[in-house]
Design a protein around this motif. Structure first.
Motif, PDB file in Angstrom:
ATOM      1  N   ASP A 190       1.005  -1.386  -0.046  1.00 32.01           N
ATOM      2  CA  ASP A 190       0.206  -0.123   0.017  1.00 32.01           C
ATOM      3  C   ASP A 190       0.796   1.308   0.219  1.00 32.01           C
ATOM      4  O   ASP A 190       0.623   2.064   0.769  1.00 32.01           O
ATOM      5  CB  ASP A 190      -1.199  -0.082   1.038  1.00 32.01           C
ATOM      6  CG  ASP A 190      -2.121   0.961   1.080  1.00 32.01           C
ATOM      7  OD1 ASP A 190      -2.308   1.421  -0.312  1.00 32.01           O
ATOM      8  OD2 ASP A 190      -2.981   1.143   1.727  1.00 32.01           O
ATOM      9  N   VAL A 191       1.653   1.270  -0.769  1.00 29.03           N
ATOM     10  CA  VAL A 191       2.442   2.561  -1.250  1.00 29.03           C
ATOM     11  C   VAL A 191       1.738   3.619  -2.376  1.00 29.03           C
ATOM     12  O   VAL A 191       1.223   2.716  -3.389  1.00 29.03           O
ATOM     13  CB  VAL A 191       3.887   2.045  -1.764  1.00 29.03           C
ATOM     14  CG1 VAL A 191       4.560   3.341  -1.929  1.00 29.03           C
ATOM     15  CG2 VAL A 191       4.564   1.283  -0.712  1.00 29.03           C
ATOM     16  N   ALA A 192       1.521   4.665  -2.351  1.00 28.34           N
ATOM     17  CA  ALA A 192       0.682   5.582  -3.008  1.00 28.34           C
ATOM     18  C   ALA A 192       1.258   6.895  -3.035  1.00 28.34           C
ATOM     19  O   ALA A 192       1.436   7.486  -1.803  1.00 28.34           O
ATOM     20  CB  ALA A 192      -0.613   5.361  -3.006  1.00 28.34           C
ATOM     21  N   ARG A 193       0.835   7.658  -4.097  1.00 28.18           N
ATOM     22  CA  ARG A 193       0.771   9.067  -3.923  1.00 28.18           C
ATOM     23  C   ARG A 193      -0.396   9.470  -3.104  1.00 28.18           C
ATOM     24  O   ARG A 193      -1.583   8.917  -3.235  1.00 28.18           O
ATOM     25  CB  ARG A 193       0.734   9.950  -5.542  1.00 28.18           C
ATOM     26  CG  ARG A 193       1.817   9.550  -6.313  1.00 28.18           C
ATOM     27  CD  ARG A 193       1.728  10.243  -7.485  1.00 28.18           C
ATOM     28  NE  ARG A 193       0.338  10.310  -7.966  1.00 28.18           N
ATOM     29  CZ  ARG A 193       0.114  11.488  -8.738  1.00 28.18           C
ATOM     30  NH1 ARG A 193       0.656  12.236  -9.432  1.00 28.18           N
ATOM     31  NH2 ARG A 193      -1.389  11.225  -9.317  1.00 28.18           N
ATOM     32  N   MET A 233     -10.263  -0.878  -4.950  1.00 33.66           N
ATOM     33  CA  MET A 233      -9.923  -2.135  -4.339  1.00 33.66           C
ATOM     34  C   MET A 233      -8.329  -2.498  -4.989  1.00 33.66           C
ATOM     35  O   MET A 233      -8.154  -3.786  -4.947  1.00 33.66           O
ATOM     36  CB  MET A 233     -10.860  -3.246  -4.518  1.00 33.66           C
ATOM     37  CG  MET A 233     -12.013  -3.075  -3.693  1.00 33.66           C
ATOM     38  SD  MET A 233     -11.861  -2.847  -1.850  1.00 33.66           S
ATOM     39  CE  MET A 233     -11.370  -4.508  -1.373  1.00 33.66           C
ATOM     40  N   LEU A 234      -7.619  -1.553  -5.208  1.00 34.46           N
ATOM     41  CA  LEU A 234      -6.226  -1.733  -5.820  1.00 34.46           C
ATOM     42  C   LEU A 234      -5.220  -1.465  -4.748  1.00 34.46           C
ATOM     43  O   LEU A 234      -5.574  -0.313  -3.905  1.00 34.46           O
ATOM     44  CB  LEU A 234      -6.037  -0.963  -7.237  1.00 34.46           C
ATOM     45  CG  LEU A 234      -6.485  -1.639  -8.149  1.00 34.46           C
ATOM     46  CD1 LEU A 234      -6.607  -0.447  -9.321  1.00 34.46           C
ATOM     47  CD2 LEU A 234      -6.281  -3.109  -8.784  1.00 34.46           C
ATOM     48  N   LEU A 235      -4.097  -1.935  -4.867  1.00 34.29           N
ATOM     49  CA  LEU A 235      -3.068  -1.750  -3.835  1.00 34.29           C
ATOM     50  C   LEU A 235      -1.797  -1.952  -4.472  1.00 34.29           C
ATOM     51  O   LEU A 235      -1.375  -2.884  -5.430  1.00 34.29           O
ATOM     52  CB  LEU A 235      -3.012  -2.687  -2.702  1.00 34.29           C
ATOM     53  CG  LEU A 235      -2.078  -2.648  -1.375  1.00 34.29           C
ATOM     54  CD1 LEU A 235      -2.775  -2.943  -0.146  1.00 34.29           C
ATOM     55  CD2 LEU A 235      -1.018  -3.779  -1.909  1.00 34.29           C
ATOM     56  N   PHE A 236      -0.747  -1.004  -4.443  1.00 34.64           N
ATOM     57  CA  PHE A 236       0.732  -1.154  -4.798  1.00 34.64           C
ATOM     58  C   PHE A 236       1.460  -1.691  -3.922  1.00 34.64           C
ATOM     59  O   PHE A 236       1.540  -0.839  -2.833  1.00 34.64           O
ATOM     60  CB  PHE A 236       0.847   0.227  -5.705  1.00 34.64           C
ATOM     61  CG  PHE A 236       2.206  -0.007  -6.427  1.00 34.64           C
ATOM     62  CD1 PHE A 236       1.977  -0.571  -7.758  1.00 34.64           C
ATOM     63  CD2 PHE A 236       3.222   0.558  -6.236  1.00 34.64           C
ATOM     64  CE1 PHE A 236       2.965  -0.736  -8.615  1.00 34.64           C
ATOM     65  CE2 PHE A 236       4.343   0.294  -7.196  1.00 34.64           C
ATOM     66  CZ  PHE A 236       4.336  -0.130  -8.244  1.00 34.64           C
ATOM     67  N   GLY A 237       2.273  -2.672  -4.017  1.00 38.96           N
ATOM     68  CA  GLY A 237       3.392  -2.994  -3.097  1.00 38.96           C
ATOM     69  C   GLY A 237       4.805  -2.920  -3.841  1.00 38.96           C
ATOM     70  O   GLY A 237       4.891  -2.944  -4.926  1.00 38.96           O
ATOM     71  N   VAL A 238       5.797  -2.550  -2.935  1.00 36.00           N
ATOM     72  CA  VAL A 238       7.183  -2.582  -3.140  1.00 36.00           C
ATOM     73  C   VAL A 238       7.940  -3.284  -2.254  1.00 36.00           C
ATOM     74  O   VAL A 238       7.836  -3.407  -1.109  1.00 36.00           O
ATOM     75  CB  VAL A 238       7.390  -1.206  -3.194  1.00 36.00           C
ATOM     76  CG1 VAL A 238       9.062  -0.973  -3.667  1.00 36.00           C
ATOM     77  CG2 VAL A 238       6.677  -0.181  -3.909  1.00 36.00           C
ATOM     78  N   VAL A 239       8.893  -4.218  -3.007  1.00 36.97           N
ATOM     79  CA  VAL A 239       9.872  -5.282  -2.319  1.00 36.97           C
ATOM     80  C   VAL A 239      11.169  -5.076  -2.930  1.00 36.97           C
ATOM     81  O   VAL A 239      11.458  -4.910  -3.994  1.00 36.97           O
ATOM     82  CB  VAL A 239       9.346  -6.807  -2.760  1.00 36.97           C
ATOM     83  CG1 VAL A 239       9.925  -7.717  -1.748  1.00 36.97           C
ATOM     84  CG2 VAL A 239       7.704  -6.746  -2.235  1.00 36.97           C
ATOM     85  N   THR A 240      12.215  -5.221  -1.705  1.00 39.74           N
ATOM     86  CA  THR A 240      13.526  -5.179  -2.216  1.00 39.74           C
ATOM     87  C   THR A 240      14.009  -6.292  -1.530  1.00 39.74           C
ATOM     88  O   THR A 240      13.745  -6.632  -0.422  1.00 39.74           O
ATOM     89  CB  THR A 240      14.175  -3.855  -1.859  1.00 39.74           C
ATOM     90  OG1 THR A 240      15.362  -3.774  -2.574  1.00 39.74           O
ATOM     91  CG2 THR A 240      14.207  -3.689  -0.413  1.00 39.74           C
ATOM     92  N   PHE A 274      11.261  -4.613  -6.958  1.00 42.87           N
ATOM     93  CA  PHE A 274      10.232  -4.592  -7.628  1.00 42.87           C
ATOM     94  C   PHE A 274       9.027  -3.922  -7.067  1.00 42.87           C
ATOM     95  O   PHE A 274       8.769  -4.009  -5.946  1.00 42.87           O
ATOM     96  CB  PHE A 274       9.785  -6.069  -8.361  1.00 42.87           C
ATOM     97  CG  PHE A 274       9.639  -7.133  -7.130  1.00 42.87           C
ATOM     98  CD1 PHE A 274       8.229  -7.519  -6.871  1.00 42.87           C
ATOM     99  CD2 PHE A 274      10.688  -7.618  -6.600  1.00 42.87           C
ATOM    100  CE1 PHE A 274       7.974  -8.190  -5.792  1.00 42.87           C
ATOM    101  CE2 PHE A 274      10.359  -8.630  -5.814  1.00 42.87           C
ATOM    102  CZ  PHE A 274       9.098  -8.936  -5.248  1.00 42.87           C
ATOM    103  N   GLY A 275       7.896  -3.713  -8.001  1.00 38.51           N
ATOM    104  CA  GLY A 275       6.568  -3.069  -7.644  1.00 38.51           C
ATOM    105  C   GLY A 275       5.704  -4.031  -8.331  1.00 38.51           C
ATOM    106  O   GLY A 275       5.874  -4.831  -9.210  1.00 38.51           O
TER     107      GLY A 275
END
Length: 256
Positions: A57-60, A71-78, A164-165
């Protein structure tokens, strides 16, 4: 690292993220080697102490109402550089839990930001895993995992970090039981030198693994632009992630 539509940077010590002024996100969850040892082939192996960091749940800030509505969500993983014994750094194999709002196990769209990834996926987590694919992707490339498939994300380049996102269903959940019952997915990735080799998991019927490179997904309206920027330009574009039933015909005989 190139700009992928969100003002954020990756940190290494500690592993995690720094958000820009207009970006919001949670404190990253850090998975340590000790936490993931039970899922490894050799639980006593050596490897990076902090294996990966994840922020869902990273977002502007300006996009949050639209994301919640859709009902969308953006995830980021490193992922850290290095290996876990003879295994690459990877996620645990899983299937997405069925979302109550759609009645479907949602798909997931990955975009590689840094390093090289293999998105491994198989049709079923059953005696017969069906079609099995390993998609090798580099920065800027996208990989779509269809509804209900077992999958894992693997670092394909042990000497560098992987970031990646991914677009996900906001009601995301992971099911591990079926995968763990078979001691993993149908193919194990192993590190030999600087390469990934594959070993079949005997808890599944013998089959074949198709090694492929990413393709475009024009049938889903996806372009070459960064996937977060694509959402900014057209918030309806990724509705199929949270409502895969709306494009049910596109999942038949889907090829990654």
């Amino acid at each position: 690292m190139a700009n992928y539509g969100l003002d954020m940077t990756i940190t290494r010590q500690p592993l995690g993220f720094c958000y820009g002024d207009d970006v919001t996100g949670p404190m990253p969850e850090i998975r340590t080697l000790d936490q993931i040892r039970p899922s490894l082939r050799n639980p006593d192996c050596e490897g990076p102490e902090q294996v990966y960091a994840i922020a869902m749940d990273v977002a502007r800030l300006a996009d949050r109402p639209e994301l919640e509505k859709r009902m969308l969500l953006f995830g980021v993983v490193t992922y850290a550089a290095g290996t876990l014994g003879d295994e690459p750094v990877r996620s645990q194999g899983h299937v997405h839990r069925i979302s109550q709002h759609s009645g479907w196990s949602p798909p997931e769209l990955y975009e590689i930001w840094q390093g090289k990834a293999i998105i491994y996926m198989q049709e079923y987590v059953d005696d017969d895993p069906g079609r099995c694919f390993a998609v090798l992707a580099g920065p800027g490339e996208k990989v779509l995992v269809p509804p209900g498939w077992g999958h894992a994300t693997i670092s394909a380049s042990p000497n560098e970090p992987l970031t990646f996102g991914a677009w996900c269903d906001r009601e995301y959940g992971f099911e591990y039981e079926a995968v763990r019952a078979r001691k993993g997915l149908a193919w194990y990735p192993l590190v030999q030198g600087n390469h990934i080799v594959w070993q079949h998991n005997g808890h599944y019927r013998p089959g074949r693994l198709q090694m492929i490179t990413p393709r475009g997904y024009p049938e889903f309206g996806i372009t070459d632009a960064p996937v977060y920027q694509q959402f900014i330009d057209d918030p309806a574009r990724f509705q199929f992630i949270s409502r895969p039933d709306k494009v049910a015909e596109l999942w038949n005989n889907f090829h990654p």
